[in-house]
Scaffold this motif. Sequence first.
Motif, PDB file in Angstrom:
ATOM      1  N   ASP A  72       1.746  -1.412  -7.518  1.00 41.57           N
ATOM      2  CA  ASP A  72       0.916  -1.355  -8.721  1.00 41.57           C
ATOM      3  C   ASP A  72       1.652  -0.659  -9.865  1.00 41.57           C
ATOM      4  O   ASP A  72       1.588  -1.096 -11.025  1.00 41.57           O
ATOM      5  CB  ASP A  72      -0.393  -0.631  -8.424  1.00 41.57           C
ATOM      6  CG  ASP A  72      -1.303  -1.438  -7.518  1.00 41.57           C
ATOM      7  OD1 ASP A  72      -0.983  -2.613  -7.268  1.00 41.57           O
ATOM      8  OD2 ASP A  72      -2.322  -0.893  -7.048  1.00 41.57           O
TER       9      ASP A  72
ATOM     10  N   LEU B 249      -5.644  -9.101 -13.591  1.00 45.57           N
ATOM     11  CA  LEU B 249      -5.157  -7.751 -13.303  1.00 45.57           C
ATOM     12  C   LEU B 249      -6.165  -6.704 -13.749  1.00 45.57           C
ATOM     13  O   LEU B 249      -6.370  -5.691 -13.057  1.00 45.57           O
ATOM     14  CB  LEU B 249      -3.821  -7.524 -14.006  1.00 45.57           C
ATOM     15  CG  LEU B 249      -2.561  -8.024 -13.297  1.00 45.57           C
ATOM     16  CD1 LEU B 249      -1.341  -7.780 -14.171  1.00 45.57           C
ATOM     17  CD2 LEU B 249      -2.385  -7.349 -11.951  1.00 45.57           C
TER      18      LEU B 249
ATOM     19  N   VAL C 137      -8.675 -14.187  -7.862  1.00 45.62           N
ATOM     20  CA  VAL C 137      -8.408 -12.748  -7.798  1.00 45.62           C
ATOM     21  C   VAL C 137      -7.718 -12.403  -6.482  1.00 45.62           C
ATOM     22  O   VAL C 137      -6.743 -11.642  -6.451  1.00 45.62           O
ATOM     23  CB  VAL C 137      -9.718 -11.949  -7.960  1.00 45.62           C
ATOM     24  CG1 VAL C 137      -9.513 -10.483  -7.594  1.00 45.62           C
ATOM     25  CG2 VAL C 137     -10.225 -12.048  -9.393  1.00 45.62           C
ATOM     26  N   GLN C 138      -8.198 -12.974  -5.377  1.00 46.32           N
ATOM     27  CA  GLN C 138      -7.567 -12.705  -4.083  1.00 46.32           C
ATOM     28  C   GLN C 138      -6.137 -13.243  -4.039  1.00 46.32           C
ATOM     29  O   GLN C 138      -5.236 -12.616  -3.475  1.00 46.32           O
ATOM     30  CB  GLN C 138      -8.401 -13.330  -2.960  1.00 46.32           C
ATOM     31  CG  GLN C 138      -9.726 -12.650  -2.732  1.00 46.32           C
ATOM     32  CD  GLN C 138     -10.423 -13.151  -1.484  1.00 46.32           C
ATOM     33  OE1 GLN C 138      -9.849 -13.891  -0.692  1.00 46.32           O
ATOM     34  NE2 GLN C 138     -11.666 -12.762  -1.308  1.00 46.32           N
TER      35      GLN C 138
ATOM     36  N   ILE D 221      -8.781  -6.584 -11.119  1.00 46.90           N
ATOM     37  CA  ILE D 221      -8.296  -5.950  -9.890  1.00 46.90           C
ATOM     38  C   ILE D 221      -8.229  -4.438 -10.045  1.00 46.90           C
ATOM     39  O   ILE D 221      -8.705  -3.680  -9.191  1.00 46.90           O
ATOM     40  CB  ILE D 221      -6.910  -6.524  -9.514  1.00 46.90           C
ATOM     41  CG1 ILE D 221      -7.028  -8.005  -9.129  1.00 46.90           C
ATOM     42  CG2 ILE D 221      -6.290  -5.730  -8.374  1.00 46.90           C
ATOM     43  CD1 ILE D 221      -5.691  -8.685  -8.906  1.00 46.90           C
TER      44      ILE D 221
ATOM     45  N   SER E 205       0.809  -1.218   0.000  1.00 44.96           N
ATOM     46  CA  SER E 205       0.000   0.000   0.000  1.00 44.96           C
ATOM     47  C   SER E 205       0.841   1.265   0.000  1.00 44.96           C
ATOM     48  O   SER E 205       0.295   2.359   0.067  1.00 44.96           O
ATOM     49  CB  SER E 205      -0.918  -0.004   1.230  1.00 44.96           C
ATOM     50  OG  SER E 205      -0.146  -0.067   2.418  1.00 44.96           O
TER      51      SER E 205
ATOM     52  N   GLU F  60      -4.039 -10.942  -6.059  1.00 40.47           N
ATOM     53  CA  GLU F  60      -3.882  -9.683  -5.331  1.00 40.47           C
ATOM     54  C   GLU F  60      -2.781  -9.796  -4.286  1.00 40.47           C
ATOM     55  O   GLU F  60      -2.007  -8.852  -4.069  1.00 40.47           O
ATOM     56  CB  GLU F  60      -5.197  -9.288  -4.661  1.00 40.47           C
ATOM     57  CG  GLU F  60      -6.141  -8.530  -5.556  1.00 40.47           C
ATOM     58  CD  GLU F  60      -7.383  -8.075  -4.823  1.00 40.47           C
ATOM     59  OE1 GLU F  60      -7.799  -6.915  -5.006  1.00 40.47           O
ATOM     60  OE2 GLU F  60      -7.950  -8.873  -4.060  1.00 40.47           O
TER      61      GLU F  60
ATOM     62  N   LEU G 183       0.398  -9.593  -6.101  1.00 39.14           N
ATOM     63  CA  LEU G 183       0.617  -8.202  -6.507  1.00 39.14           C
ATOM     64  C   LEU G 183       1.088  -7.359  -5.329  1.00 39.14           C
ATOM     65  O   LEU G 183       2.014  -6.551  -5.461  1.00 39.14           O
ATOM     66  CB  LEU G 183      -0.679  -7.640  -7.084  1.00 39.14           C
ATOM     67  CG  LEU G 183      -0.690  -6.155  -7.460  1.00 39.14           C
ATOM     68  CD1 LEU G 183       0.314  -5.879  -8.567  1.00 39.14           C
ATOM     69  CD2 LEU G 183      -2.087  -5.721  -7.879  1.00 39.14           C
ATOM     70  N   LYS G 184       0.490  -7.561  -4.175  1.00 38.89           N
ATOM     71  CA  LYS G 184       0.852  -6.770  -3.000  1.00 38.89           C
ATOM     72  C   LYS G 184       2.289  -7.041  -2.578  1.00 38.89           C
ATOM     73  O   LYS G 184       2.976  -6.145  -2.080  1.00 38.89           O
ATOM     74  CB  LYS G 184      -0.103  -7.075  -1.848  1.00 38.89           C
ATOM     75  CG  LYS G 184       0.175  -6.257  -0.597  1.00 38.89           C
ATOM     76  CD  LYS G 184      -0.814  -6.564   0.504  1.00 38.89           C
ATOM     77  CE  LYS G 184      -0.485  -5.741   1.751  1.00 38.89           C
ATOM     78  NZ  LYS G 184      -1.414  -6.041   2.861  1.00 38.89           N
TER      79      LYS G 184
ATOM     80  N   LYS H 215     -10.403  -1.331  -8.299  1.00 44.25           N
ATOM     81  CA  LYS H 215      -9.602  -0.496  -7.401  1.00 44.25           C
ATOM     82  C   LYS H 215      -9.528   0.955  -7.851  1.00 44.25           C
ATOM     83  O   LYS H 215      -9.551   1.861  -7.016  1.00 44.25           O
ATOM     84  CB  LYS H 215      -8.190  -1.077  -7.313  1.00 44.25           C
ATOM     85  CG  LYS H 215      -7.319  -0.483  -6.227  1.00 44.25           C
ATOM     86  CD  LYS H 215      -6.008  -1.251  -6.126  1.00 44.25           C
ATOM     87  CE  LYS H 215      -5.124  -0.708  -5.017  1.00 44.25           C
ATOM     88  NZ  LYS H 215      -3.853  -1.464  -4.888  1.00 44.25           N
TER      89      LYS H 215
END
Length: 935
Positions: free
Chosen positions: A658, A626, A589-590, A629, A413, A593, A596-597, A633
Amino acid sequence: MNDPSLRNGIQQNGQNDNEKCTAPELLLKIVLVGTHAHYESRGMIDEKRLEHMLHAGKQILYKSHQESDVRQNLGFSSNVWQGLSDVMDRAIPILELQSFAWKHDASNNFNGSSSDLISFNYPSLVKDIERLNDLCTIARNLLATTKKAQNLAAERGFDQQILKLIEVCVRVAARGYDGDSNVRNEERWQKVVNLYKRLLITCLQFLHNFIMHNEHRKLVLWLDLFGSVPPSEGETMNASQTYPTPGPTPESQKAQSARSERIKTTVDKIQHSRVPVDESGLSYTIDDVHALFDLMSTDPPPDGSTAEAARVLMDQIRSDMERLSGLSASQLDKNPEALLKVGAALRAQLPGRELPIRENEALQSKNPSEVSTPEPIKPIAATDTRSTMPSSLRTLNWSSLAEFGEFSEMDGSSTNLTKDDISMPRSTISAATTLAASKEDFAARISYARSTLAANDDGPFDNVEGDPDNPIDEDVRSIEAAADSLDEEDDEDDDEFQHPGDQERGLLTDVPLVLGPTEIEALPMIIQAGIVDSFGLKGGERSGSRNMQSVRCHILLASEAGRNLLRELLIFIAAWDLPDDEFYFKMMVQIMEAILKNNLMSHAYQDFGQAKDIVSPAQSVVIKILTHIFRSKYSPASGSNSNGALPARSAAALTRADVLTVRYIFSIFRGNIIPETCALINYQGEIRAGRALADEFPLNLWDMERVYEGVYQFLEFFAVLTESNDWKSLLVDWEIVYDLVTLLKELDVSIPKGSFQIPPPADENTNKATITPRISENNNPTPVSIERPYDPNAPDVPIPPLSPNAENSPASPPLTNDDPSEFEWRNLKKLIILVLSSLVWKSPTVQTQIRKHGGVECTLGCTHYDSHNPYIKEHAVMCLKFLLEGNRENQKIVEALEAREVVEETRKELEKHGMEASVGEDGKVRVVPKRARSG
C-alpha cells in the motif's frame, strides 16, 4: 426413427460406453447426433423432427438444472462431451456463413453488409442460435460436478469450441447496423443480435464453471486468453470446409520475414562467438525467444534455412537451461516446478529488450513505485507509437514478470517498511521547476501549432461560392476530395485494426462493449477466479511460492490482451456510471485489490494511460477504486452502535504494498497531474486576459471533462488518506501542501468566481418541464458527462416540481458553456480546501507549510461567494480557524491585511440591491442601505 445416420450414431456411442446408458444420456445422444447431422448436411432432417429435437434438448436442459444425478451421469460421460464438441465444430462455421458477408464471394455478399445477410437468414439463425444456446447451457450445468467433468470437457476440446463461439458472438454483437434503411430488416437484425448476446452470456458462464476449483484448467485458460496470440482466422477453420478463407496478409508475411531474419542473425552470432557464456551473458535476447516461439506457431511453416536456424537456437536455449539447472532435458520435462524455476533464472540473464518504449514507461525498476528517478512529463496531445509495433513484439512482456521464486516474498500484508519505502524522490523544489517547464512547454506547443498553420496557409480567396472559370476553385475542390478520400481510407484502416474480436486486442476485450451491467457479471467472475486469493475458498487465502493466483495476476498484466481487457472493464464502470454498491463494482474492487496485493497497481495505472490524456478514463476509475479500498481499510467506521457511540475499530497497519502504491500515485500527482493541469489552467487565464486566442486552445470540452474527473478523483483519494493518522503523517512528510496550494493558486488567479444570481420569480404559466439544477448536499461534484450506451426502453423520469425554498437556496448554473477555454472546474477549489482543513487540524507543521507556500492569503481569497464552488466560503472559514489556531506567525499575516477600497464590481452589485459599502478610517468595511440622493 427412420434416419440411418441417427441410428448408426447412437449404436456407435452405445458401444463405446462401458456402463449402461441411462435414459437422459440416451436422449441427449439422440439430440447430439441429430443436431450434428443437421449442421453437417443442411436439409437432411425436416423441420418437424428438428422441432422435436429442440424440445427434447430443453427437457435435458431442465433435468440437468434440477437433478444432480443427471448432471453427474452426463458430465462423467466422455461420449457426451465428444458429441457436444463435434456439434460445435460443425455449427460454428454455419453460423459464420449466415452472419458474415465477408465469408461469401462478391456476387453473393449483400454488397458487403453483414446486417442484410443476417436479416436474410433470420428464420434459420434464430433456431440455430437457440439450439446452440441450449446445448451450451447443458454443458454449463454439467460442470457443476467439478473436476472430472471439467477435465473431460477439456480432453474433448469443448472449451476451445466455446472460445471460437465467443469470438463469433462478439464480432456480430459489437458491429452496428450497416444495412439498407429497412425497418423490418433492422428489427430482424436486432433480434438476432440479442440472441447472440444471450449465447455469449451462456458461454462466459461456461468458462467460469470450467475453471472453478481447478488450478490446471485456470492456468490453461489463462494461457489461451493471455499467454499467446490465438490462431488466425484461417487456422480456426476445418480443412473440409469449402468456402473461401482469407490468406496471410502482407503485414503478417512481413512480420514473419522479420522474425526469420532475426533468428538467422542471432544464430550466426552464436556460431561465430568465442566468448564463454558465463563471462558475458547469453548471446540472444528476450525478443529473439519471442520471435522463435512466434515463428514456430505460424502457418505456413518457415523455409528450410529458417527452420534449421530455429533448431540451432532452440538447442542453445535447451543447453543453457540444462547448464543452469544441472538437470537433463528429459528430467526437466518431468519436473514442471523445476522447469518454471530454471525458466525464470534464464529470463533473468537475458539481455534487455530492444524495443522503444513510451516516455512514461521509462522506469528503471521492475516496480514503478520503487523508482527513484522522476518520470518525464508526457505531452497533453501526442501519438502513441506502440500501435505501430508488430503484434508479435507486444503480445507478452515476460521480462517485466517477477522471478518465480519471488512470488513467496510478494506478501501484500507485510508491514516491514524501510526508509526508502517512505521517502519521496520528488521534492517541492523539483516540482516547482517541473511546473515552470510545463507552462513553457505548453506555450511552446501552442506556438508551434500556430506557426505550422501559418506556414500551410496560402491566404484567403474571395471565390467562396465557386467559379468554374477560376482554377483556384478547382484546386480547392480537388484538395478537399483528396482529403476526404484519405479520411475514408484512414477510417477503413481503423475499422480493420479495431475489428471486434481482433486478436491484437484480445478475445474478451470487446465483451464490455456488448453487454450491460447485469449481463456481464460472468466475465469479471472469471478474472476473480483466476487472480483473487480468497475467491472460491471457504476461508483463508492461498499463500506460498505455489500461489498460482499470483502467477496468473502477473500473466494478466504482462500481456497486451490482459491489459486491454482490464482497461475495458474499468471504463465500463464510468460508461454506465455504476455506484459503489453495484455488484459489478464490488467485483472490480476485489480484482484491483488482488493487483494491489501483488504490488502491481503501479504497473496497472501506468499501462492504462493514454498519450493524449493527463488522466485517462481508466486511470480515473483506478483511483476511484483505490479510494474505495483505502476508505474501507483505513478510515474510521462511520456507523454507530445502539448507544450512539462510534464502534471501536483498531487502525490497520500500513502495508508495504500500500505504501509503495500511494508513493507512486503521489509521485504521478506531483510530477504529472499538477504541472500539466496548472499549465492548462494558466493558459485559460491567458485567454481571459487577452494574451492568447481561444481558438488555439488544444483541448475540446470532452477532453477537459476527462481531465477534471481525473484530478477530482486524485483529490478525493488524498482526502480519504487524511482520515488516517498514519497516512496523514506520510502526506505531511511528503509536503502535499505544496501541490494543493499550487493548484489552488492557479485556480484562484485564472478561473473567475461565479457571481451570485437570484433566480427569477416562479411563473405559473412557465413550462413545468424546465429542469432546475440542484446542489448536491453531500459535497459531491456536478456529474461529469460520460458517454454511456443509450437505452431506448428507459422509462421517462418525471421532473420534480420546484421546492418552496428554491428562491432562498442559490443554485449553481448548469454547465451550458461549450467553450473548453472557459471550463469552470466546479467544486475543485472546495475539495482542495477540505483536504487542507483535514491536514492542518491540530498540526503546527502543516500550518507552517501552508504559510511557507503562500496558502494563507489564498485561503483568505476563498472566503468570497463562488457559485462554481458551493459553500466554499464556509469551508474556507473553518480552514482559516485551524490555520490560525495557536500560530502567531499566521495570525500576523491576517492582522497585516487592511481594507483599502471597495472593488468596483462589488460596488455595482450592491447598488443593484439598494446597498452600498464604504471603508472607514479604522479600516473596517461597512455595508448600509443606499441613501437617496437629494435633489
